[in-house]
Scaffold this motif. Structure first.
Motif, PDB file in Angstrom:
ATOM      1  N   ILE A 245       0.828  -1.249   0.283  1.00 28.74           N
ATOM      2  CA  ILE A 245       0.056  -0.082   0.002  1.00 28.74           C
ATOM      3  C   ILE A 245       0.777   1.241   0.043  1.00 28.74           C
ATOM      4  N   GLY A 246       1.916   1.395   0.770  1.00 29.02           N
ATOM      5  CA  GLY A 246       2.907   2.328   0.824  1.00 29.02           C
ATOM      6  C   GLY A 246       3.538   2.541  -0.537  1.00 29.02           C
ATOM      7  N   LEU A 247       3.866   1.570  -1.189  1.00 26.79           N
ATOM      8  CA  LEU A 247       4.476   1.886  -2.661  1.00 26.79           C
ATOM      9  C   LEU A 247       3.251   2.127  -3.592  1.00 26.79           C
ATOM     10  N   GLU A 248       2.113   1.662  -3.484  1.00 26.54           N
ATOM     11  CA  GLU A 248       0.919   2.153  -4.426  1.00 26.54           C
ATOM     12  C   GLU A 248       0.713   3.503  -4.120  1.00 26.54           C
ATOM     13  N   CYS A 249       0.837   3.994  -3.007  1.00 24.26           N
ATOM     14  CA  CYS A 249       0.800   5.548  -2.730  1.00 24.26           C
ATOM     15  C   CYS A 249       1.808   6.327  -3.138  1.00 24.26           C
ATOM     16  N   ILE A 250       3.054   6.010  -2.878  1.00 24.15           N
ATOM     17  CA  ILE A 250       4.119   6.773  -3.684  1.00 24.15           C
ATOM     18  C   ILE A 250       4.329   6.939  -4.978  1.00 24.15           C
ATOM     19  N   ALA A 251       3.475   5.968  -5.829  1.00 26.55           N
ATOM     20  CA  ALA A 251       3.711   6.095  -7.333  1.00 26.55           C
ATOM     21  C   ALA A 251       2.888   7.280  -7.710  1.00 26.55           C
ATOM     22  N   PRO A 252       1.831   7.311  -7.493  1.00 31.78           N
ATOM     23  CA  PRO A 252       0.823   8.568  -8.031  1.00 31.78           C
ATOM     24  C   PRO A 252       1.645   9.912  -7.589  1.00 31.78           C
ATOM     25  N   ALA A 285      11.679  19.678  -3.849  1.00 25.52           N
ATOM     26  CA  ALA A 285      12.807  19.222  -3.137  1.00 25.52           C
ATOM     27  C   ALA A 285      12.602  18.538  -1.813  1.00 25.52           C
ATOM     28  N   GLU A 286      11.651  19.103  -1.144  1.00 20.22           N
ATOM     29  CA  GLU A 286      11.121  18.319   0.350  1.00 20.22           C
ATOM     30  C   GLU A 286      10.252  17.053  -0.314  1.00 20.22           C
ATOM     31  N   ALA A 287       9.668  17.262  -1.313  1.00 19.42           N
ATOM     32  CA  ALA A 287       8.853  16.209  -1.740  1.00 19.42           C
ATOM     33  C   ALA A 287       9.570  14.875  -2.148  1.00 19.42           C
ATOM     34  N   GLU A 288      10.764  15.170  -3.076  1.00 18.60           N
ATOM     35  CA  GLU A 288      11.801  14.054  -3.310  1.00 18.60           C
ATOM     36  C   GLU A 288      12.271  13.523  -2.188  1.00 18.60           C
ATOM     37  N   THR A 289      12.765  14.363  -1.019  1.00 23.17           N
ATOM     38  CA  THR A 289      13.373  13.725  -0.199  1.00 23.17           C
ATOM     39  C   THR A 289      12.284  12.852   0.876  1.00 23.17           C
ATOM     40  N   GLN A 290      11.224  13.333   0.748  1.00 26.70           N
ATOM     41  CA  GLN A 290      10.143  12.573   1.706  1.00 26.70           C
ATOM     42  C   GLN A 290       9.946  11.083   0.751  1.00 26.70           C
ATOM     43  N   LEU A 291       9.712  11.098  -0.533  1.00 28.86           N
ATOM     44  CA  LEU A 291       9.288   9.965  -1.428  1.00 28.86           C
ATOM     45  C   LEU A 291      10.538   9.151  -1.490  1.00 28.86           C
ATOM     46  N   THR A 292      11.927   9.602  -1.293  1.00 32.98           N
ATOM     47  CA  THR A 292      13.040   8.648  -1.089  1.00 32.98           C
ATOM     48  C   THR A 292      13.127   7.855   0.149  1.00 32.98           C
ATOM     49  N   MET A 293      12.753   8.687   1.157  1.00 40.11           N
ATOM     50  CA  MET A 293      12.726   8.037   2.549  1.00 40.11           C
ATOM     51  C   MET A 293      11.618   7.139   2.721  1.00 40.11           C
ATOM     52  N   MET A 294      10.512   7.333   2.221  1.00 42.25           N
ATOM     53  CA  MET A 294       9.450   6.494   2.336  1.00 42.25           C
ATOM     54  C   MET A 294       9.517   5.152   1.318  1.00 42.25           C
ATOM     55  N   ARG A 295      10.088   5.173   0.236  1.00 38.34           N
ATOM     56  CA  ARG A 295      10.420   4.308  -0.628  1.00 38.34           C
ATOM     57  C   ARG A 295      11.198   2.997   0.047  1.00 38.34           C
ATOM     58  N   GLN A 296      12.325   3.850   0.657  1.00 41.41           N
ATOM     59  CA  GLN A 296      13.438   3.094   1.392  1.00 41.41           C
ATOM     60  C   GLN A 296      12.512   2.249   2.666  1.00 41.41           C
ATOM     61  N   LEU A 297      11.695   3.052   3.033  1.00 43.65           N
ATOM     62  CA  LEU A 297      10.968   2.332   4.211  1.00 43.65           C
ATOM     63  C   LEU A 297      10.119   0.978   3.880  1.00 43.65           C
ATOM     64  N   CYS A 298       9.625   1.236   2.864  1.00 39.41           N
ATOM     65  CA  CYS A 298       8.483   0.085   2.230  1.00 39.41           C
ATOM     66  C   CYS A 298       9.307  -1.044   1.719  1.00 39.41           C
ATOM     67  N   TYR A 299      10.449  -0.559   1.165  1.00 40.89           N
ATOM     68  CA  TYR A 299      11.483  -1.713   0.708  1.00 40.89           C
ATOM     69  C   TYR A 299      12.215  -2.469   1.726  1.00 40.89           C
ATOM     70  N   TYR A 300      12.496  -1.611   2.722  1.00 39.60           N
ATOM     71  CA  TYR A 300      13.201  -2.440   3.833  1.00 39.60           C
ATOM     72  C   TYR A 300      12.245  -3.410   4.550  1.00 39.60           C
ATOM     73  N   THR A 301      10.882  -2.967   4.736  1.00 39.29           N
ATOM     74  CA  THR A 301      10.003  -3.732   5.254  1.00 39.29           C
ATOM     75  C   THR A 301       9.948  -4.948   4.411  1.00 39.29           C
ATOM     76  N   LEU A 302       9.921  -4.940   3.175  1.00 46.02           N
ATOM     77  CA  LEU A 302       9.672  -6.124   2.164  1.00 46.02           C
ATOM     78  C   LEU A 302      10.989  -6.954   2.411  1.00 46.02           C
ATOM     79  N   ASN A 303      12.145  -6.154   2.521  1.00 46.87           N
ATOM     80  CA  ASN A 303      13.362  -6.907   2.546  1.00 46.87           C
ATOM     81  C   ASN A 303      13.319  -8.013   3.850  1.00 46.87           C
ATOM     82  N   LEU A 304      12.714  -7.363   4.949  1.00 50.20           N
ATOM     83  CA  LEU A 304      12.739  -8.030   6.213  1.00 50.20           C
ATOM     84  C   LEU A 304      12.050  -9.227   6.086  1.00 50.20           C
ATOM     85  N   ARG A 305      10.787  -9.256   5.270  1.00 46.63           N
ATOM     86  CA  ARG A 305       9.728 -10.240   4.908  1.00 46.63           C
ATOM     87  C   ARG A 305      10.819 -11.390   4.304  1.00 46.63           C
TER      88      ARG A 305
END
Length: 393
Positions: A245-252, A285-305
């Motif tokens: 869901i996180g990644l689904e929201c990051i994309a748009p 610039a702030e949005a790009e920073t937030q998107l990068t951090m959120m994307r890392q969180l989502c893939y970190y979560t999937l990596n843990l799984r």
């Protein structure tokens, strides 16, 4: 941990990217106004291997890792948030069925889900429950050859389009909470089932609605997992879907930012491109920073799984923080386009409304924060709260 995708993962993602850019993005707004999914488009996704890549090979899947499923979900959602629901539901519900339903059911249904021919929904929420997911009233009573269902499920995604659903029901009258809850695989064409469709402000093609069960008789083999103990066992799958869901929201949100970067380089004000003004570029610039951090969180979560590690707290972080923040990013992109951004000619309003629904569905921010807190301090806070109210710990 290494979050860089492998060559194989990139190959699967690239297929999804091409499909999203060439087949979905240009007609997203047209489909977003229609109350049904384009099933032919869904079958095209299936033919390209874009549905349920993580599902087991024995049932027609590719048996890939959860991270690849995330990459494909994000890529599809960049072109069409609503169509990405197909992949998300397939991975979530297909995984539940593969792990907890009988083999005959899995063999019949999962290959058809992967092919884009069938959709499996989730029947959990009830009218009086909402965030109290375990406070179920729908009853499943034993019969000579199976079970009889009576009650209502509401706020169910694709309620009037799903071909089948995993339905949670109470099978023990003497218990409360998650104890005594069982799960059943139900073909939604069974006699005694009726459905309604809600007119939401977003995700119209997916749709929400209610499903009513009036003396619906299902065979005994439809029982999933252990009778009376299915809630906690099957709900563990949400640790996966919350990252998706996180990644689904990051994309748009990323699509909105990309379009806005392009716009501010073309649009001029006071004799210069908007891109020269910090008041315009800094929010991006702030949005790009937030998107990068959120994307890392989502893939970190999937990596843990993927590595078999606990990821409940991280998944809850994805679910509460990402929909909220991506809505704010899309809103900012709309504003930066001025009054043109406020028209229905551009996709910002639709993306905002589509993503907004996931601040509510699949667990509100308040519920996710409770999950995170419990993962950090155990159930001590909940026990204290019950004692303070005079309840049992």
């Amino acid at each position: 941990m290494n979050f860089l995708p492998t060559d194989d993962q990139l190959a699967f993602r690239d297929t999804a990217v091409r499909f999203a850019r060439e087949k979905l993005a240009g007609t997203y707004l047209q489909r977003a106004r229609i109350h049904t999914l384009d099933r032919q488009l869904v079958r095209e996704m299936g033919a390209l291997g874009l549905i349920g890549p993580d599902l087991p090979e024995e049932f027609g899947g590719m048996g890939l890792d959860y991270t690849t499923a995330g990459l494909m979900t994000e890529a599809i959602a960049y072109g069409d948030f609503n169509i990405s629901y197909i992949q998300l539901l397939a991975s979530l519900m297909g995984g539940m069925v593969a792990q907890h339903a009988g083999r005959d059911i899995s063999m019949e249904w999962i290959p058809r889900v992967i092919a884009g021919e069938k959709i499996i929904g989730l029947g959990l929420t009830e009218p009086r429950g909402g965030s109290d997911a375990a406070g179920l009233q729908l009853k499943a009573e034993k019969t000579a050859n199976g079970w009889r269902l009576n009650g209502e499920k509401t706020s169910m995604s694709a309620a009037d389009q799903a071909d089948a659903a995993v339905i949670f029901a109470r099978t023990e009258d003497s218990t409360t909470g998650s104890n005594g809850v069982s799960a059943f695989f139900v073909d939604l064409t069974e006699k005694g089932i009726s459905r309604t469709h809600f007119d939401d402000i977003g995700t119209k093609p997916v749709g929400r609605g209610s499903v009513f069960f009036d003396d619906v008789v299902i065979p005994s083999e439809c029982l999933m997992a252990t009778e009376g103990r299915a809630f906690g066992t099957i709900m563990a799958g949400f640790d996966f879907s919350r990252a998706l869901i996180g990644l689904e929201c990051i994309a748009p949100a990323q699509a909105s930012v990309d379009e806005t970067w392009a716009y501010i380089q073309e649009r001029e004000a006071f004799g210069a491109p908007l891109a020269q003004y910090q008041g315009v570029t800094f929010p991006l610039a702030e949005a790009e920073t937030q998107l990068t951090m959120m994307r890392q969180l989502c893939y970190y979560t999937l990596n843990l799984r993927d590595s078999g590690n606990s990821h409940t707290a991280e998944a809850a972080m994805c679910k509460w923080y990402v929909p909220k923040t991506t809505c704010e990013i899309i809103h900012q992109c709309l504003i930066l386009h001025g009054h043109y951004g406020y028209t229905t000619d551009l996709p910002f309003h639709q993306r905002y409304n589509d993503v907004l629904g996931l601040q509510i569905g699949d667990g509100t921010a308040q519920i996710q924060k409770l999950v995170i807190a419990r993962e950090k301090v155990g159930r001590v806070a909940l026990q204290y709260d019950k004692q303070a109210k005079g309840g049992a710990a």
